[in-house]
Design a protein around this motif. Structure first.
Motif, PDB file in Angstrom:
ATOM      1  N   ALA A   1      45.971  41.794  41.859  1.00  0.00           N
ATOM      2  CA  ALA A   1      46.510  41.185  40.637  1.00  0.00           C
ATOM      3  C   ALA A   1      46.041  39.752  40.476  1.00  0.00           C
TER       4      ALA A   1
ATOM      5  N   VAL B   1      47.602  46.479  36.339  1.00  0.00           N
ATOM      6  CA  VAL B   1      47.370  45.127  35.821  1.00  0.00           C
ATOM      7  C   VAL B   1      46.646  45.188  34.481  1.00  0.00           C
TER       8      VAL B   1
ATOM      9  N   MET C   1      53.441  40.018  39.083  1.00  0.00           N
ATOM     10  CA  MET C   1      52.772  39.958  40.383  1.00  0.00           C
ATOM     11  C   MET C   1      53.783  39.980  41.534  1.00  0.00           C
TER      12      MET C   1
END
Length: 202
Positions: A109, A142, A196
């Motif tokens: 990420a 993501v 995240m």
């Protein structure tokens, strides 16, 4: 591709002129700007939002798969030939392998959210031999968030533009666009950090 990606207006016009095939190729090279511009174009009636969304997802994931494959299958070549340029020494590779093993989701990420680090970083993830299925899961996760964010930016930019056609005071439109831009930039940063953190717990 003879287009200035630093100019939103230029990208928008280029996309409208060339359609889906070249839009997709441009998304592979410069996803966020092209995605926002293409979504803006959907509000003007040029494209389908669903097709733009699908192309954006695939266009963002394909380069990530290529970077991973280069690192995974060319492990020795990457370390020996370009390792010095990337700062990827054996010591750092071992450290990266540990990070990938314990915090793979967060590592992927962070790399994808940092344009300068994306290519060498994801290549290094391949070198560290993260399982492909796991890597693909994180990348798609993501990518879905990033694509949705930039499509929202493009959509509301387009709506602000369309509203401007019915407003006598033309200065109102740039003001709305500027406000929307900073609002989305703030929300994007805020929720990206939360996202995240959640990935780290997976």
């Amino acid at each position: 591709m003879n287009v200035d990606f630093s100019s939103f207006q230029a990208v928008l016009q280029w996309i409208i002129d060339h359609g889906y095939p070249l839009m997709f190729l441009a998304m592979c090279a410069e996803g966020p700007t092209v995605t926002a511009a293409a979504t803006f174009a959907t509000t003007l009636g040029y494209f389908s939002p669903l097709i733009v969304f699908a192309l954006s997802i695939v266009g963002d994931v394909i380069p990530d798969m290529i970077f991973y494959a280069i690192g995974y299958f060319g492990r020795n070549a990457v370390v020996k030939k370009v390792g010095k340029r990337l700062g990827l020494t054996e010591k750092r590779l071992l450290a990266l392998e540990q990070k990938v093993s314990h915090n793979g989701g967060k590592t992927v990420a962070v790399l994808k959210y940092t344009p300068i680090l994306a290519a060498p970083g994801l290549m290094a993830v391949g070198v560290a031999r993260m399982p492909f299925g796991r890597y693909l899961f994180y990348v798609v996760l993501v990518t879905l968030q990033k694509t949705a964010t930039f499509m929202l930016i493009g959509y509301f930019f387009g709506k602000a533009y369309n509203v401007g056609k019915y407003i006598k005071f033309g200065a109102f439109v740039p003001f709305v666009i500027i406000v929307l831009y900073f609002l989305f930039a703030y929300l994007y940063k805020k929720y990206s950090e939360r996202f995240m953190n959640k990935i780290e717990k997976i």
